[in-house]
Structure formats: structure tokens, C-alpha cells
Design an enzyme around this catalytic site. Sequence first.
Site, PDB file in Angstrom:
ATOM      1  N   LYS A 197       0.899  -1.283  -0.009  1.00 21.04           N
ATOM      2  CA  LYS A 197      -0.099   0.048  -0.052  1.00 21.04           C
ATOM      3  C   LYS A 197       0.712   1.191  -0.053  1.00 21.04           C
ATOM      4  O   LYS A 197       1.699   1.389   0.875  1.00 21.04           O
ATOM      5  CB  LYS A 197      -0.917   0.006   1.330  1.00 21.04           C
ATOM      6  CG  LYS A 197      -1.528   1.412   1.616  1.00 21.04           C
ATOM      7  CD  LYS A 197      -2.646   1.033   2.388  1.00 21.04           C
ATOM      8  CE  LYS A 197      -3.573   2.459   2.802  1.00 21.04           C
ATOM      9  NZ  LYS A 197      -2.797   3.443   3.484  1.00 21.04           N
ATOM     10  N   HIS A 233      -1.754   8.054   0.588  1.00 17.45           N
ATOM     11  CA  HIS A 233      -2.155   7.995   1.966  1.00 17.45           C
ATOM     12  C   HIS A 233      -2.939   9.203   2.210  1.00 17.45           C
ATOM     13  O   HIS A 233      -3.030   9.801   3.322  1.00 17.45           O
ATOM     14  CB  HIS A 233      -0.751   8.126   2.823  1.00 17.45           C
ATOM     15  CG  HIS A 233      -0.798   7.527   4.079  1.00 17.45           C
ATOM     16  ND1 HIS A 233      -0.204   6.373   4.125  1.00 17.45           N
ATOM     17  CD2 HIS A 233      -1.416   7.891   5.250  1.00 17.45           C
ATOM     18  CE1 HIS A 233      -0.003   6.000   5.559  1.00 17.45           C
ATOM     19  NE2 HIS A 233      -1.024   6.826   6.048  1.00 17.45           N
TER      20      HIS A 233
HETATM   21  C1  LIG Z   1      -7.156   9.109  10.663  1.00 16.94           C
HETATM   22  C2  LIG Z   1      -6.279   8.177   9.803  1.00 16.94           C
HETATM   23  C3  LIG Z   1      -5.698   7.255  10.065  1.00 16.94           C
HETATM   24  C4  LIG Z   1      -4.937   6.346   9.023  1.00 16.94           C
HETATM   25  N1  LIG Z   1      -4.096   5.549   9.736  1.00 16.94           N
HETATM   26  C5  LIG Z   1      -3.471   4.751   8.632  1.00 16.94           C
HETATM   27  C6  LIG Z   1      -2.852   3.610   9.215  1.00 16.94           C
HETATM   28  O1  LIG Z   1      -2.747   3.050  10.216  1.00 16.94           O
HETATM   29  N2  LIG Z   1      -2.262   2.692   8.111  1.00 16.94           N
HETATM   30  C7  LIG Z   1      -2.192   2.970   6.793  1.00 16.94           C
HETATM   31  O2  LIG Z   1      -1.583   2.335   6.054  1.00 16.94           O
HETATM   32  N3  LIG Z   1      -2.926   4.116   6.551  1.00 16.94           N
HETATM   33  C8  LIG Z   1      -3.732   4.783   7.339  1.00 16.94           C
HETATM   34  N4  LIG Z   1      -4.460   6.048   6.847  1.00 16.94           N
HETATM   35  C9  LIG Z   1      -4.541   6.115   5.232  1.00 16.94           C
HETATM   36  C10 LIG Z   1      -5.600   5.497   4.760  1.00 16.94           C
HETATM   37  O3  LIG Z   1      -5.460   4.038   4.896  1.00 16.94           O
HETATM   38  C11 LIG Z   1      -5.889   5.750   3.288  1.00 16.94           C
HETATM   39  O4  LIG Z   1      -4.746   5.526   2.672  1.00 16.94           O
HETATM   40  C12 LIG Z   1      -6.480   7.278   3.115  1.00 16.94           C
HETATM   41  O5  LIG Z   1      -7.270   7.615   4.368  1.00 16.94           O
HETATM   42  C13 LIG Z   1      -7.453   7.155   1.865  1.00 16.94           C
HETATM   43  O6  LIG Z   1      -7.613   8.613   1.627  1.00 16.94           O
HETATM   44  P1  LIG Z   1      -9.084   9.233   2.091  1.00 16.94           P
HETATM   45  O7  LIG Z   1      -9.002   9.216   3.492  1.00 16.94           O
HETATM   46  O8  LIG Z   1      -9.182  10.410   0.986  1.00 16.94           O
HETATM   47  O9  LIG Z   1     -10.189   8.096   1.558  1.00 16.94           O
HETATM   48  C14 LIG Z   1      -5.078   6.597   7.809  1.00 16.94           C
HETATM   49  C15 LIG Z   1      -5.893   7.843   7.322  1.00 16.94           C
HETATM   50  C16 LIG Z   1      -6.614   8.611   8.063  1.00 16.94           C
HETATM   51  C17 LIG Z   1      -7.401   9.633   7.697  1.00 16.94           C
HETATM   52  C1  LIG Z   2      -2.643   6.227  13.798  1.00 15.87           C
HETATM   53  C2  LIG Z   2      -2.076   7.475  12.873  1.00 15.87           C
HETATM   54  C3  LIG Z   2      -1.030   7.726  13.744  1.00 15.87           C
HETATM   55  C4  LIG Z   2      -1.944   6.940  11.622  1.00 15.87           C
HETATM   56  C5  LIG Z   2      -1.991   8.197  10.652  1.00 15.87           C
HETATM   57  O1  LIG Z   2      -2.313   9.077  10.965  1.00 15.87           O
HETATM   58  C6  LIG Z   2      -1.697   7.918   9.136  1.00 15.87           C
HETATM   59  O2  LIG Z   2      -1.309   6.924   8.737  1.00 15.87           O
HETATM   60  O3  LIG Z   2      -2.089   8.711   8.455  1.00 15.87           O
END
Ligand SMILES: Cc1cc2nc3c(=O)[nH]c(=O)nc-3n(C[C@H](O)[C@H](O)[C@H](O)COP(=O)(O)O)c2cc1C
Ligand SMILES: CC(C)CC(=O)C(=O)O
Length: 353
Positions: free
Chosen positions: A223, A247
Amino acid sequence: MAEVRDAEFLNLHDVEACARDVLDPATFAFLAGGAGDEVTLRRNRAAFERCRLVPRVLVDVGAATTATTVLGRPAAMPVVVAPMGIQRAVHPEGECATARAAAAGGTTLCLSNISTCAPADVAAAGGPWWQQLYSWRDHGLTRGVVEQAEACGAEAIVLTVDSGVVPRRERALRAGFAFPDTLEVPVCGGRTPADLHVQVDVTLSWSTFERIAGLTRLPLVLKGILSPADAALACEHGVAGIVVSNHGGRQLDGTPAPLEVLAAVVEAVAGRAEVLLDSGVRRGTDVLAALALGARAVMVGRPVIYALAAAGEAGVARVLELLRAEIEQGLTLLGCTSPDDVGQEHVLIGATW
Ligand SMILES: Cc1cc2nc3c(=O)[nH]c(=O)nc-3n(C[C@H](O)[C@H](O)[C@H](O)COP(=O)(O)O)c2cc1C
Ligand SMILES: CC(C)CC(=O)C(=O)O
């Protein structure tokens, strides 16, 4: 479980405002914000808005279905819930509520490595789920996550490869975001996302990938790929899937929107792995655009955690059903009877094919 009605949110954009209403400003800033000037965050939406869908007409779409398969597993629609950490910071039931809604909606959940619910409790929801993994400096920790995921029935390991460091996300910094004191955040030496990310292995390379691949027989998904060259390398290393992702604009500001590189990545993959896309998906028509450019499915992030904040399990269920209904309606209007029917002929990125 109370149902969420149209008055509360009619679409995935509305749910952001609902979350803003119920969350404290710092937590909302953490969820909504991106890196740097948030250029990439905006670009993710702009790319979908630029994309044009070209319907075929006089096609019998009486039996249109959103059903498909993702990594060979039947799914109610080409959507997977993106991994998002510390969900109990927005709702007491956290990832367990999200998992129940995903299972009820026939959708796979990708569980964050920084989940605030135990994998066994998430698995109890009964739906298919994947384990997202960071490569940790402490290799024992990485191995432990994989072993626990396998023991609890995860169907894939999703290694995040775009997060060697966490950049300054200024919206959250300005708002003073810290993890709630009451919440036990796994792996975290402090109370902020930066404290957590210092534990992530910045030396992650293809040899690290080989070590991690050696830990499991589950399908591996990478990813955070944007380069077709990396997609090709991933296939040479035997991945089952790739998530084309920036991300959600939270890592390197300035990157292209995944939609802008999708066709080139799909070409480099040449059928050797399934290609998913995330970052900015908010409408059924966004899902159709991604399918038309060769994605098998998409991941949806923020709308799910906003819905969890606003209305718990019922909110997440509502978001997933809204998206499914929009995909179904879009398929019908596009002249397609299933996600497999959507192809290049249905999309324009520039002015012409
Ligand atoms: C609050 C938050 C926490 C996230 N935590 C993780 C995580 O722990 N691991 C990860 O691979 N991506 C994480 N992401 C990224 C999401 O998996 C994803 O790639 C992203 O939110 C997609 O975009 P969108 O929010 O516009 O749909 C996080 C995103 C947000 C908003
Ligand atoms: C739990 C969070 C620290 C993960 C995050 O913010 C992210 O992966 O974008």
C-alpha cells in the site's frame, strides 16, 4: 442499532460536516488534514473532478449488480475499508463497530496496525478482513503482528510502504492534537502520531520485504505505490495486490493523485496482481472512474472514520450503503451490468481517448 436517515447525511461529503460537529477541533484536524500545503490532498479530489465518464447506451442493464471479487473473495461492491488507526479516539467501539458495519455490508475491512481494538474482537464481526502492517524497527513486533493476524483469520497482509517517516501535518499540529490520555495506543512511546512513527523502520527496502514475505503464507499487498517502476518490482517480488495511494495526502505533499498514475501502474502490472486505489474516493462515480482505468477495487478512508465519529456502527453502515447504491446507479447509467464491464471506453482523462 439506530438507522441513520437522509436528514443526517445524504452523501459522503455530508458526513465530514457531521464529524466536525461532534468532534473536538484537534481530533477533527488530525483526521481531515494532510501534509505540507495540502496540495496533494486537494489534488486527489481534483483528479476525480477532471475525469469524465462516457456512457454506452441501449445496453440492457436490468440486472446490474455491484458484486465482484477482490483478491478472489466475493464482495458486495468493489470497495474495501481503508486501514485507519486509533478509531477509539473518535468512538468508544472503535474498529469493532467499523468491522461489524463492513461485515454487514459485505465489504472487506483492512485493519490498521495501530488498531485500538484487538484483532480477535474485530474478527468476531465475522466479515473478511486484512491486516495492515508497518515494518517496525523492532522486527519481533512486526513478526508478532503477522502471527496474530494469521491466528485471528486475516485473509491478507497489507504492508504500508509510504510511511518511513510521518511529515509535519500542520493542521493537526496547530490544533494541538494528541492521542487521548485514556486511550492505550499500541507501540507508541508518547502521545502524538510523530512519537508513534519514530518506531517505524525507515530503512525498509526490498530485502525487508523479502523478510516480511517469509513470515507469512497469506497474500501480500503493498500500500502506497505511485510509480509504475515500483509496481513492476512489486510484481517481480510476487505480491498479490498493490494499493495505488498517496495515503490520502497525508505523507509526501506534491505527489500526483493516484488516479493520475493508475493507468500507467496497471500497464506495468500487466495482470500479475490486483490493483486497488485510494485517496479521495467520495462518490460512486469515483469508484467507476478507478475501475475504468483498471483498478479492481478502491479503498475508502476518511468518510468511514467520520461516519464512525458521527453515528458509530450505524453511521459506517450508512456510508457503505450510500456508496453501494451510488455505484449501482452509476453502473446502470454507464451502460454496465457489473464492475467487470467497466473499461477504458467509459472514461476520458484528457480531452480525447
Ligand atoms: C485518521 C487516519 C488514520 C490512518 N491510519 C492509517 C494506518 O494506520 N495505516 C495506513 O496504512 N494508512 C492509514 N491511513 C491512510 C488510509 O489508509 C488511506 O490511505 C487514506 O485515508 C485514503 O484517503 P481518503 O481518506 O481520502 O479516502 C489513515 C488515514 C486517516 C485519515
Ligand atoms: C494512527 C495514525 C498515527 C496513523 C496516521 O495518521 C496515518 O497513517 O495517516
